[in-house]
Design a protein around this motif. Structure first.
Motif, PDB file in Angstrom:
ATOM      1  N   GLN A  76     -35.679  33.500 -23.163  1.00 21.24           N
ATOM      2  CA  GLN A  76     -35.149  32.285 -22.555  1.00 21.24           C
ATOM      3  C   GLN A  76     -33.982  32.637 -21.631  1.00 21.24           C
ATOM      4  O   GLN A  76     -33.093  33.395 -22.008  1.00 21.24           O
ATOM      5  CB  GLN A  76     -34.668  31.330 -23.662  1.00 21.24           C
ATOM      6  N   THR A  77     -33.982  32.082 -20.440  1.00 19.25           N
ATOM      7  CA  THR A  77     -32.851  32.279 -19.529  1.00 19.25           C
ATOM      8  C   THR A  77     -31.819  31.174 -19.741  1.00 19.25           C
ATOM      9  O   THR A  77     -32.129  30.109 -20.290  1.00 19.25           O
ATOM     10  CB  THR A  77     -33.303  32.275 -18.063  1.00 19.25           C
ATOM     11  N   PHE A  78     -30.612  31.437 -19.297  1.00 26.46           N
ATOM     12  CA  PHE A  78     -29.531  30.451 -19.363  1.00 26.46           C
ATOM     13  C   PHE A  78     -28.610  30.647 -18.160  1.00 26.46           C
ATOM     14  O   PHE A  78     -28.505  31.759 -17.625  1.00 26.46           O
ATOM     15  CB  PHE A  78     -28.746  30.577 -20.676  1.00 26.46           C
ATOM     16  N   GLY A  85     -24.703  35.029 -12.840  1.00 22.00           N
ATOM     17  CA  GLY A  85     -25.495  33.924 -12.313  1.00 22.00           C
ATOM     18  C   GLY A  85     -26.531  33.413 -13.282  1.00 22.00           C
ATOM     19  O   GLY A  85     -26.719  32.201 -13.434  1.00 22.00           O
ATOM     20  N   GLU A  86     -27.220  34.344 -13.943  1.00 23.38           N
ATOM     21  CA  GLU A  86     -28.229  33.986 -14.931  1.00 23.38           C
ATOM     22  C   GLU A  86     -28.276  35.054 -16.014  1.00 23.38           C
ATOM     23  O   GLU A  86     -28.147  36.242 -15.727  1.00 23.38           O
ATOM     24  CB  GLU A  86     -29.609  33.865 -14.276  1.00 23.38           C
ATOM     25  N   GLY A  87     -28.436  34.623 -17.248  1.00 25.65           N
ATOM     26  CA  GLY A  87     -28.634  35.545 -18.354  1.00 25.65           C
ATOM     27  C   GLY A  87     -29.980  35.276 -18.995  1.00 25.65           C
ATOM     28  O   GLY A  87     -30.619  34.249 -18.743  1.00 25.65           O
ATOM     29  N   ARG A  88     -30.412  36.216 -19.818  1.00 25.58           N
ATOM     30  CA  ARG A  88     -31.648  36.012 -20.566  1.00 25.58           C
ATOM     31  C   ARG A  88     -31.507  36.609 -21.948  1.00 25.58           C
ATOM     32  O   ARG A  88     -30.803  37.612 -22.138  1.00 25.58           O
ATOM     33  CB  ARG A  88     -32.850  36.639 -19.872  1.00 25.58           C
ATOM     34  N   ALA A 133     -30.292  36.030 -29.060  1.00 25.05           N
ATOM     35  CA  ALA A 133     -29.730  37.355 -28.796  1.00 25.05           C
ATOM     36  C   ALA A 133     -29.815  37.648 -27.302  1.00 25.05           C
ATOM     37  O   ALA A 133     -30.880  38.011 -26.792  1.00 25.05           O
ATOM     38  CB  ALA A 133     -30.484  38.419 -29.592  1.00 25.05           C
ATOM     39  N   PRO A 134     -28.712  37.482 -26.561  1.00 26.99           N
ATOM     40  CA  PRO A 134     -28.751  37.757 -25.122  1.00 26.99           C
ATOM     41  C   PRO A 134     -28.797  39.255 -24.836  1.00 26.99           C
ATOM     42  O   PRO A 134     -28.363  40.067 -25.654  1.00 26.99           O
ATOM     43  CB  PRO A 134     -27.442  37.141 -24.619  1.00 26.99           C
ATOM     44  N   ASP A 135     -29.337  39.588 -23.682  1.00 28.02           N
ATOM     45  CA  ASP A 135     -29.409  40.982 -23.238  1.00 28.02           C
ATOM     46  C   ASP A 135     -28.424  41.178 -22.098  1.00 28.02           C
ATOM     47  O   ASP A 135     -28.645  40.698 -20.980  1.00 28.02           O
ATOM     48  CB  ASP A 135     -30.831  41.306 -22.771  1.00 28.02           C
ATOM     49  N   ALA A 136     -27.338  41.893 -22.354  1.00 27.62           N
ATOM     50  CA  ALA A 136     -26.334  42.129 -21.312  1.00 27.62           C
ATOM     51  C   ALA A 136     -26.919  42.876 -20.123  1.00 27.62           C
ATOM     52  O   ALA A 136     -26.381  42.804 -19.018  1.00 27.62           O
ATOM     53  CB  ALA A 136     -25.158  42.914 -21.892  1.00 27.62           C
ATOM     54  N   LEU A 137     -28.028  43.581 -20.333  1.00 31.04           N
ATOM     55  CA  LEU A 137     -28.631  44.381 -19.267  1.00 31.04           C
ATOM     56  C   LEU A 137     -29.604  43.587 -18.397  1.00 31.04           C
ATOM     57  O   LEU A 137     -30.181  44.155 -17.455  1.00 31.04           O
ATOM     58  CB  LEU A 137     -29.371  45.588 -19.864  1.00 31.04           C
ATOM     59  N   TRP A 138     -29.784  42.312 -18.678  1.00 33.61           N
ATOM     60  CA  TRP A 138     -30.736  41.513 -17.916  1.00 33.61           C
ATOM     61  C   TRP A 138     -30.482  41.571 -16.409  1.00 33.61           C
ATOM     62  O   TRP A 138     -31.451  41.667 -15.617  1.00 33.61           O
ATOM     63  CB  TRP A 138     -30.731  40.073 -18.421  1.00 33.61           C
ATOM     64  N   PRO A 139     -29.239  41.530 -15.923  1.00 31.20           N
ATOM     65  CA  PRO A 139     -29.019  41.617 -14.473  1.00 31.20           C
ATOM     66  C   PRO A 139     -29.547  42.909 -13.848  1.00 31.20           C
ATOM     67  O   PRO A 139     -29.783  42.958 -12.632  1.00 31.20           O
ATOM     68  CB  PRO A 139     -27.491  41.533 -14.342  1.00 31.20           C
ATOM     69  N   ARG A 171     -21.584  28.711 -24.607  1.00 33.85           N
ATOM     70  CA  ARG A 171     -21.512  27.305 -24.181  1.00 33.85           C
ATOM     71  C   ARG A 171     -22.902  26.672 -24.162  1.00 33.85           C
ATOM     72  O   ARG A 171     -23.084  25.516 -24.570  1.00 33.85           O
ATOM     73  CB  ARG A 171     -20.868  27.223 -22.794  1.00 33.85           C
ATOM     74  N   TRP A 172     -23.876  27.427 -23.690  1.00 32.75           N
ATOM     75  CA  TRP A 172     -25.254  26.917 -23.626  1.00 32.75           C
ATOM     76  C   TRP A 172     -25.783  26.631 -25.026  1.00 32.75           C
ATOM     77  O   TRP A 172     -26.397  25.585 -25.281  1.00 32.75           O
ATOM     78  CB  TRP A 172     -26.113  27.941 -22.891  1.00 32.75           C
ATOM     79  N   LEU A 173     -25.531  27.533 -25.957  1.00 30.12           N
ATOM     80  CA  LEU A 173     -26.023  27.355 -27.322  1.00 30.12           C
ATOM     81  C   LEU A 173     -25.342  26.201 -28.030  1.00 30.12           C
ATOM     82  O   LEU A 173     -25.962  25.507 -28.841  1.00 30.12           O
ATOM     83  CB  LEU A 173     -25.806  28.651 -28.122  1.00 30.12           C
TER      84      LEU A 173
END
Length: 299
Positions: A76-78, A85-88, A133-139, A171-173
């Motif tokens: 899921q992106t946020f 700009g965008e995380g996933r 669980a976000p992935d800091a490496l998504w960018p 914040r999104w969660l």
């Protein structure tokens, strides 16, 4: 639950754990690390067996299958306007929920969203929480499939933007439609440090935090923490443990609610069941305490 695989015992000298910790945290380059490991080889403990025992084998870490019928999982992106700009990340929910559920943010180590951390998120969903669980490496395209490259990628990134992405995920969660409005954070190593940081910098959002063997929150921000913390440390992890006495004094001074456990015969990373650092007994105890802590404070 997926049947737990076990690895053959590997004789690893105590010094090898210290060397791996330095290598994993950028204090020792790969060439010097491999040279030092070779110097420890003796008897049946060859350099290859020592190295093989230290490096992760993620096939060993899957306790909950991704297609377990009790959970649903997706990427899921946020939005992260102040970060990249965008995380996933990896969003896992109980398959059947009759009410809104508390949410737990799961923060990985210093190498991106690897299979072990995804499994931790599934374990939380299996226990009745919504986990993300976000992935800091998504960018940069996301976790690359191996930890060495993942560490290099994360080291190359702007740390402040990573923190901004994690704040955006928080914040999104907090506003997640299926969530109850209660938010916990659990993190490991780098993620442990980020757990304390988020509790200190977003005290209005974080309701409970469980840092595993991470450095403590910044000293000048500890007074801001409102959420109860459950600090989980390995007795043999001297590098991290030496950072905590001063923080404990400040938490006591500022009446920050916290509990701390130092687990005997346990290294940095003792909860990570993909490597020889894993200590099954203490990892299971620490995890049960984590679940109980979140159930108490996020109910």
């Amino acid at each position: 639950m997926t049947k737990r695989k076990t690895a053959a015992p590997v004789a690893i000298p105590a010094k090898a754990y210290e060397l791996y910790d330095k290598y994993a945290h950028g204090m020792l380059n790969r060439r010097d690390f491999l040279t030092a490991i070779a110097g420890l080889a003796a008897g049946t403990a060859t350099a290859a067996t020592i190295l093989g025992g230290l490096m992760p084998n993620y096939a060993l870490a899957a306790q909950i299958s991704f297609n377990d019928p009790d959970i649903t999982a997706r990427y899921q992106t946020f939005p992260a306007p102040e970060g990249h700009g965008e995380g996933r990340g990896y969003l896992v929910m109980p398959a059947k929920a009759e009410a809104r559920l508390p949410v737990v943010l799961v923060i990985h180590e210093n190498r991106g969203l690897n299979p072990y951390i995804e499994d931790v998120a599934r374990r939380l969903a299996k226990a009745g929480f919504i986990a993300f669980a976000p992935d800091a490496l998504w960018p940069l395209g996301g976790y690359p499939g191996n930890d060495d490259e993942g560490r290099q990628m994360q080291r190359s990134m702007d740390s402040q933007k990573i923190i901004a992405d994690l704040k955006a995920a928080t914040r999104w969660l907090k506003q997640l439609e299926a969530g109850s409005g209660k938010l916990g954070v659990v993190g490991f190593c780098f993620g442990g440090a980020m757990t304390g940081l988020l509790a200190a910098e977003l005290p209005e959002l974080v309701d409970a935090g469980v840092p595993f063997y991470g450095s403590p929150p910044p000293a000048d921000k500890i007074a801001n923490i409102k959420a109860p913390l459950l600090v989980q440390l390995g007795e043999l992890d001297t590098r991290v443990n030496e950072m905590w006495p001063a923080a404990e004094a400040l938490m006591t001074q500022h009446q920050v609610p916290y509990q701390m456990h130092r687990y005997p015969d346990s290294h940095h990373g003792f909860h990570n069941d993909s490597t020889a650092r894993y200590n099954k007994e203490t990892a299971e105890l620490a995890w049960q305490r984590t679940i109980d802590f979140f159930r108490l404070h996020l109910s």
